[in-house]
Design an enzyme around this catalytic site. Sequence first.
Site, PDB file in Angstrom:
ATOM      1  N   ASP A  36       0.826  -1.354  -0.369  1.00 57.85           N
ATOM      2  CA  ASP A  36      -0.287   0.205   0.167  1.00 57.85           C
ATOM      3  C   ASP A  36       1.353   1.319  -0.222  1.00 57.85           C
ATOM      4  O   ASP A  36       0.347   1.892  -0.440  1.00 57.85           O
ATOM      5  CB  ASP A  36      -1.021   0.106   1.334  1.00 57.85           C
ATOM      6  N   LYS A 126      -7.533   1.529  11.191  1.00 52.71           N
ATOM      7  CA  LYS A 126      -8.198   1.371   9.702  1.00 52.71           C
ATOM      8  C   LYS A 126      -7.650  -0.516   9.117  1.00 52.71           C
ATOM      9  O   LYS A 126      -6.456  -0.436   9.188  1.00 52.71           O
ATOM     10  CB  LYS A 126      -7.693   1.786   8.874  1.00 52.71           C
TER      11      LYS A 126
END
Length: 679
Positions: A36, A126
């Site tokens: 990511d 998250k």
Amino acid sequence: MSLSKSKVKSKIKELNEKLKLYNHHYYNKNESLVSDEYYDAKLLELENIRDNFPEEYNQVFQKDFSKSVLEKVNHLDEQDVKLKKEKHQKLMLSLNKAYSFEDLERYTNRINTFVGNNHQYILQEKIDGVSISLYYENGILTKALTRGDGIYGENVTHNALNIKDIPKTINIKENIELRGEIFFSLKLFESLKNEFLDKQDGTKNKKWNTPRNKASGILKSLKTTDESSWLSCFIYEVVSPENFNLKTQKQLFDFLKIQGFNLPKFEFIENENLIENFITNFKFEDDQRDYEIDGLVIKLNDLSLYDLLGKTSKFFHHSIAYKFRKKFVMTKIEDIFVTVGRTGLITYNAKLQEVVLNGSKIKAATLHNYEYIKNIKINIGDKVYIEKAGEIIPRVVKLVSPKNDQNYFSPIEFCPSCKNKLSWSENMLNQFCLNPDCIEKKIQKLKYFVSKDGMEIQELGGKKIELFFAKGWVKKIEDIYNLKNNYDDLLKLENFQEHSVNVLLHKIEESKDVYTWKLIAALGIKNIGKKLAKSLVKIIFENDQKNLLSLLEFNYDELEKYDEFGSVKIESLKEFFANDENRNLIQFLDQNGFELKMEKEIIQSTKLENKTFLITGTLEKPRDFYKNLIIQNGGIISSSISKKLDYLIVGQNPGSKEKKAMELNIKIIDEEFLKKMLE
């Protein structure tokens, strides 16, 4: 140095194609080619180029912006998708990202601007998993869709029904849509990975490379699989919460708990001023956490304000994801190797199992000197933590499992290049090769001379220096400017065409037209950098010295009256220009087109006289444009923030300098204000 239009366009195309490839694999093949962090870094790089070079960006896509990954919404390939696609009842957008407290401040400032001040927030973990949307009708789970591209998701109901964390029935008779994240328990993932790895086929490494990829693969399998029972689920969103009289995020979480859903950990924050403190103290890397997170989600608590804040084509404005940057990452040392610098300094380095840290792929890291190895007790085969020192150079920080024994790498005794015995510095911290004829030292000096920090002869990179050195054509700096004598030999080399050879020789010749400070910096004189090189040239000009030989004739003891030149720096200059080899070099350069040249500051006005400026963030035009504008009007460019600074010019994404300027009560302006100052 600014990029040419053609290079900007090439970079845009390169980044766009890379990101398209990453999207294709992520959305259609359930696999991540990069982390990511790496993906976000490349996406941000493309966004910055778009913002700074709009003309070139428009030309690349010829105004058909659907070809750009920055504008494209649907990343699913029709021919590759085998699961049934269904349209979400409401857009399932991703979150905007924040990478700094300044980014978060802009998020809260926008909220304050549009819907007033004094708001409460929810901060939740998250989860690094697969987004899911669950549909219940008459209290029964009837459908589960992945995020897909935010408009269409893939129907994975057959596998969602097998996930124990997802209730099959709830005590709500109205139709309701809930959203959350599917993920893999880390302990279970490692256990199953070890158990099943040997049973997998040739794709085993891809299937088990990360918990998220494996979770995605299981969830999106075409047939119902018992493996889906391995997965876990957190729910954190109710679509159309007003239908259930939910007015705040806090009420929404209580509502979900009552219905039997698991929730990610969250914290209620009374006001925006407490957000930074919570994040600062939050343990992003917690060994006790049994699932992966890649940041925190910050949500406005008042749900009634969400529609007022609006959205873009990609994300809503009511929430934002704070993406933390890992301080360390664990890997293994595969080998230890040694390099020799242009001064003869010996540097130990580690070859690593490849890892990604803060968007960069890392295969090697510095171990500095032998003292560093001894202190940490590093050896080949050790598992270590690495960090990116100063966000640039990766370095090994510490062992994963500290040792008590003396089992660490032994120091080398001889130069890996010339095989001469190495010498230790007086403090016994560093080793040096003192052989003036050491080949590697000579090559590194030549590489530095042509590098960006030196003469910036881009066409003559490190690989070509090594090749020409091996051929015997370039052994010293003088040979670079005599390379034209090897024209026929150059044409015989593989991949060297007439055009490329002509360009190379032209660029070498062109480099002679350079300010003398740049030449001095390129010579690599100990303790003398660009700033001192500029000062030296200015002083020499003030003493009416007018040619390059002035560097040999100048009385360097006169520098004692200048504060910036201490005794160590003066001694370095005297020693360098007293050396016969260096004197011969300066004489050669003087006879072959080099002149003593000083940068002239062209003053158009004195409107900014003696005012100091610093620029931060992305401006409408390149920074050099504004720097030249300031200098031409009598202003001074500063390299850092201090109380002496008069103005901080702020563009988009200004970073930490803006906050520091506020603390020091420095006037903060934008480019429009600067233009008004010059009217």
